[in-house]
Design a protein around this motif. Structure first.
Motif, PDB file in Angstrom:
ATOM      1  N   ASP A  36       0.837  -1.196   0.000  1.00 43.03           N
ATOM      2  CA  ASP A  36       0.000   0.000   0.000  1.00 43.03           C
ATOM      3  C   ASP A  36       0.880   1.257   0.000  1.00 43.03           C
ATOM      4  O   ASP A  36       1.880   1.318   0.709  1.00 43.03           O
ATOM      5  N   PHE A  37       0.508   2.241  -0.815  1.00 40.52           N
ATOM      6  CA  PHE A  37       1.266   3.498  -0.873  1.00 40.52           C
ATOM      7  C   PHE A  37       1.402   4.133   0.514  1.00 40.52           C
ATOM      8  O   PHE A  37       2.462   4.616   0.882  1.00 40.52           O
ATOM      9  N   ASP A  38       0.295   4.168   1.264  1.00 38.87           N
ATOM     10  CA  ASP A  38       0.307   4.829   2.567  1.00 38.87           C
ATOM     11  C   ASP A  38       1.140   4.065   3.594  1.00 38.87           C
ATOM     12  O   ASP A  38       1.822   4.670   4.417  1.00 38.87           O
ATOM     13  N   GLU A  39       1.089   2.751   3.536  1.00 42.46           N
ATOM     14  CA  GLU A  39       1.797   1.933   4.515  1.00 42.46           C
ATOM     15  C   GLU A  39       3.281   1.787   4.184  1.00 42.46           C
ATOM     16  O   GLU A  39       4.140   2.010   5.033  1.00 42.46           O
ATOM     17  N   LEU A  40       3.579   1.413   2.935  1.00 45.45           N
ATOM     18  CA  LEU A  40       4.961   1.108   2.558  1.00 45.45           C
ATOM     19  C   LEU A  40       5.636   2.172   1.710  1.00 45.45           C
ATOM     20  O   LEU A  40       6.852   2.308   1.730  1.00 45.45           O
ATOM     21  N   GLY A  41       4.868   2.871   0.904  1.00 46.23           N
ATOM     22  CA  GLY A  41       5.435   3.817  -0.046  1.00 46.23           C
ATOM     23  C   GLY A  41       5.378   3.242  -1.450  1.00 46.23           C
ATOM     24  O   GLY A  41       4.556   2.382  -1.752  1.00 46.23           O
TER      25      GLY A  41
END
Length: 99
Positions: A36-41
């Motif tokens: 996920d973009f928000d979690e991992l980038g």
């Protein structure tokens, strides 16, 4: 991290572009099947494709940003994801305003 290191890390067209893209990853990168973009980038593979450069060059650019404390790298399996550290950028802005 010292100001010179952080400023030097941003004093490159490719690295500056990456930092802008990482601010709004959904706008600049396709959906990721893993992570996920928000979690991992953003996966380094997507950054490499967008920059249009060799993977080793992307890795070097991202290492410079990470060493300056401007991005966080997270390794998941064989992939590395990068996320902006907005607090570090805000601190750099405050430090520069004191000049």
């Amino acid at each position: 991290m010292d100001d010179v290191t952080r400023i030097s890390a941003l004093a490159n067209e490719s690295r500056l572009a990456v930092m802008r893209w990482l601010k709004q990853p959904r706008k600049h990168f396709p959906p990721q099947p893993h992570g996920d973009f928000d979690e991992l980038g953003v996966c380094c593979t997507y950054i490499t494709e967008k920059l249009g450069i060799a993977p080793a060059t992307t890795t070097r650019h991202m290492r410079i940003l990470a060493d300056a404390g401007l991005v966080q790298a997270t390794r998941v399996g064989k992939f590395t994801y990068y996320k902006r550290i907005d607090g570090a950028l805000q601190q750099l802005g405050r430090d520069l305003s004191q000049l």
